[in-house]
Design an enzyme around this catalytic site. Structure first.
Site, PDB file in Angstrom:
ATOM      1  N   ALA A  24     -11.445 -47.215 -32.144  1.00  0.00           N
ATOM      2  CA  ALA A  24     -12.325 -47.980 -33.019  1.00  0.00           C
ATOM      3  C   ALA A  24     -12.771 -47.087 -34.174  1.00  0.00           C
ATOM      4  CB  ALA A  24     -13.537 -48.455 -32.225  1.00  0.00           C
ATOM      5  N   GLY A  70      -9.856 -47.107 -28.374  1.00  0.00           N
ATOM      6  CA  GLY A  70      -9.285 -48.428 -28.657  1.00  0.00           C
ATOM      7  C   GLY A  70      -7.784 -48.362 -28.919  1.00  0.00           C
TER       8      GLY A  70
HETATM    9  N1  CAA Z   1     -12.904 -43.588 -36.589  1.00  0.00           N
HETATM   10  C1  CAA Z   1     -13.114 -43.285 -37.901  1.00  0.00           C
HETATM   11  N2  CAA Z   1     -12.520 -42.266 -38.533  1.00  0.00           N
HETATM   12  C2  CAA Z   1     -11.669 -41.496 -37.811  1.00  0.00           C
HETATM   13  C3  CAA Z   1     -11.408 -41.741 -36.464  1.00  0.00           C
HETATM   14  C4  CAA Z   1     -12.053 -42.849 -35.847  1.00  0.00           C
HETATM   15  N3  CAA Z   1     -11.838 -43.198 -34.558  1.00  0.00           N
HETATM   16  N4  CAA Z   1     -10.535 -40.810 -36.008  1.00  0.00           N
HETATM   17  C5  CAA Z   1     -10.255 -40.007 -37.063  1.00  0.00           C
HETATM   18  N5  CAA Z   1     -10.947 -40.419 -38.140  1.00  0.00           N
HETATM   19  C6  CAA Z   1     -10.943 -39.818 -39.485  1.00  0.00           C
HETATM   20  C7  CAA Z   1     -11.728 -38.508 -39.502  1.00  0.00           C
HETATM   21  O1  CAA Z   1     -13.115 -38.746 -39.613  1.00  0.00           O
HETATM   22  C8  CAA Z   1     -11.122 -37.822 -40.696  1.00  0.00           C
HETATM   23  O2  CAA Z   1     -11.684 -38.394 -41.857  1.00  0.00           O
HETATM   24  P1  CAA Z   1     -12.059 -37.438 -43.122  1.00  0.00           P
HETATM   25  O3  CAA Z   1     -10.737 -36.899 -43.604  1.00  0.00           O
HETATM   26  O4  CAA Z   1     -12.698 -38.391 -44.082  1.00  0.00           O
HETATM   27  O5  CAA Z   1     -12.960 -36.385 -42.603  1.00  0.00           O
HETATM   28  C9  CAA Z   1      -9.654 -38.261 -40.645  1.00  0.00           C
HETATM   29  O6  CAA Z   1      -9.625 -39.444 -39.841  1.00  0.00           O
HETATM   30  C10 CAA Z   1      -8.779 -37.226 -39.977  1.00  0.00           C
HETATM   31  O7  CAA Z   1      -9.356 -36.914 -38.722  1.00  0.00           O
HETATM   32  P2  CAA Z   1      -9.334 -35.421 -38.109  1.00  0.00           P
HETATM   33  O8  CAA Z   1      -9.550 -34.444 -39.197  1.00  0.00           O
HETATM   34  O9  CAA Z   1     -10.267 -35.407 -36.951  1.00  0.00           O
HETATM   35  O10 CAA Z   1      -7.803 -35.370 -37.664  1.00  0.00           O
HETATM   36  P3  CAA Z   1      -7.135 -34.505 -36.493  1.00  0.00           P
HETATM   37  O11 CAA Z   1      -5.673 -34.728 -36.647  1.00  0.00           O
HETATM   38  O12 CAA Z   1      -7.670 -33.107 -36.513  1.00  0.00           O
HETATM   39  O13 CAA Z   1      -7.641 -35.172 -35.121  1.00  0.00           O
HETATM   40  C11 CAA Z   1      -8.064 -37.030 -33.625  1.00  0.00           C
HETATM   41  C12 CAA Z   1      -7.205 -36.470 -34.791  1.00  0.00           C
HETATM   42  C13 CAA Z   1      -7.854 -36.209 -32.364  1.00  0.00           C
HETATM   43  C14 CAA Z   1      -7.582 -38.455 -33.419  1.00  0.00           C
HETATM   44  C15 CAA Z   1      -9.552 -36.968 -34.014  1.00  0.00           C
HETATM   45  O14 CAA Z   1      -9.716 -37.523 -35.314  1.00  0.00           O
HETATM   46  C16 CAA Z   1     -10.446 -37.738 -33.073  1.00  0.00           C
HETATM   47  O15 CAA Z   1     -10.809 -37.233 -32.020  1.00  0.00           O
HETATM   48  N6  CAA Z   1     -10.827 -38.994 -33.441  1.00  0.00           N
HETATM   49  C17 CAA Z   1     -11.764 -39.779 -32.662  1.00  0.00           C
HETATM   50  C18 CAA Z   1     -11.139 -40.313 -31.383  1.00  0.00           C
HETATM   51  C19 CAA Z   1     -12.143 -41.141 -30.617  1.00  0.00           C
HETATM   52  O16 CAA Z   1     -13.204 -40.678 -30.215  1.00  0.00           O
HETATM   53  N7  CAA Z   1     -11.812 -42.429 -30.371  1.00  0.00           N
HETATM   54  C20 CAA Z   1     -12.676 -43.348 -29.671  1.00  0.00           C
HETATM   55  C21 CAA Z   1     -13.358 -44.262 -30.640  1.00  0.00           C
HETATM   56  S1  CAA Z   1     -14.551 -45.374 -29.869  1.00  0.00           S
HETATM   57  C22 CAA Z   1     -13.625 -46.676 -29.274  1.00  0.00           C
HETATM   58  O17 CAA Z   1     -12.424 -46.721 -29.420  1.00  0.00           O
HETATM   59  C23 CAA Z   1     -14.426 -47.782 -28.590  1.00  0.00           C
HETATM   60  C24 CAA Z   1     -13.590 -48.833 -27.867  1.00  0.00           C
HETATM   61  O18 CAA Z   1     -13.139 -48.621 -26.771  1.00  0.00           O
HETATM   62  C25 CAA Z   1     -13.410 -50.156 -28.460  1.00  0.00           C
END
Ligand code: CAA
Length: 261
Positions: free
Chosen positions: A65, A112
């Site tokens: 998400a 998600g």
């Molecule tokens: N939502 C919004 N933005 C996100 C995102 C997310 N889930 N995941 C990554 N981004 C954005 C980052 O904020 C970053 O933006 P900026 O360049 O503006 O700073 C960009 O994408 C690149 O992200 P990273 O620099 O973190 O990239 P990475 O390659 O080093 O890492 C990753 C990738 C491991 C996916 C890491 O971004 C991450 O851990 N993301 C979050 C994962 C997460 O927690 N997901 C669960 C969401 S809650 C959910 O899904 C609820 C549900 O069940 C319905």
């Protein structure tokens, strides 16, 4: 229809939807999810399409998400929107699509993103795929099937560990655990997924839809009821032209030509 966050293509009878929000790691924002619902609906309604591939490309499947979109939301906002189920047609529609959907996962399928892949009929993983339910690390929990589908597929211990600690699973572990049907080199992921979808799309669509419905029933009904549903569905294939053609072609040692009738 044109899409801002998806690439939507066809190859023969296969519809291919690629999540395309690379700057946000394909985070499932409301606009993206709305578009996904529309694209899936269009393929579901299109008689020229027999199976669908859902992918995020060769870098990342989806990071879950959109955390930035949710950051300021309160309980009432989320509750009234029935997030994520009611937010957009896509999540609801995924569960009711009758055509098969194959998830082709490379890179991260988190939160998600993992739930979206699990909502598909099967998952083909690239050797780079990583699955996880990291919501607990954000102080929340999976809300789109993570605790339910993961537990049914990989069992209680792995599901509990992944959901409670946020530990990620790589492609090899996911294959051993039965989360993915098989692992292929990332360079071959798209072609393998399209090939599997094309195989399905060339078969009898009514038979394919009945098989999908029957396998899904295994997760939702007691065994006796599931067996009865399967038996009725099997018997009803004897009303199709395709079943007659399939058996006639076997007997005549020729390739069957299915018409979806
Ligand atoms: N939502 C919004 N933005 C996100 C995102 C997310 N889930 N995941 C990554 N981004 C954005 C980052 O904020 C970053 O933006 P900026 O360049 O503006 O700073 C960009 O994408 C690149 O992200 P990273 O620099 O973190 O990239 P990475 O390659 O080093 O890492 C990753 C990738 C491991 C996916 C890491 O971004 C991450 O851990 N993301 C979050 C994962 C997460 O927690 N997901 C669960 C969401 S809650 C959910 O899904 C609820 C549900 O069940 C319905």
């Amino acid at each position: 229809m044109s899409y801002d966050h998806l690439i939507v293509e066809t190859e023969g009878r296969v519809g291919i939807v690629t999540l395309h929000r690379p700057a946000a790691r394909n985070a499932l924002s409301t606009p993206l999810v709305n578009e996904l619902g529309a694209a899936l609906e269009a393929f579901e309604q299109d008689p020229a399409i027999g199976a669908i591939v859902l992918t995020g490309g060769d870098q990342v499947f989806a990071a879950g998400a959109d955390i930035k979109e949710l950051q300021e939301a309160g309980f009432v906002d989320i509750f009234l929107a029935d997030f994520p189920h009611g937010r957009a047609a896509a999540w609801k529609r995924m569960a009711t699509l009758r055509k098969p959907v194959i998830a082709a996962v490379a890179g991260f399928a988190l939160g998600g993103g993992c739930e979206l892949a699990m909502a598909c009929d099967f998952i083909l993983a690239a050797d780079t795929a990583v699955f996880g339910q990291p919501e607990v690390l954000l102080g929340t929990m999976p809300g789109a099937g993570g605790t339910q589908r993961l537990a049914r597929v990989v069992g209680k211990s792995k599901a509990m560990e992944m959901c409670l600690t946020g530990r990620r699973m790589d492609a090899q572990e996911a294959e051993r655990a039965g989360l993915v049907s098989r692992v292929v080199p990332v360079a071959e992921l798209r072609a393998e997924a399209v090939k599997a979808a094309a195989t399905i799309a060339a078969l009898s669509l009514p038979a394919v839809m009945m098989i999908k419905e029957s396998v899904n029933a295994a997760y939702e009904t007691p065994l006796a009821e599931g067996l009865r549903l399967e038996r009725r569905a099997f018997q009803s294939t004897f009303a199709t032209e395709d079943r007659r053609e399939g058996m006639a072609a076997f007997a005549a040692k020729r390739k069957p030509e299915f018409k979806g009738r």
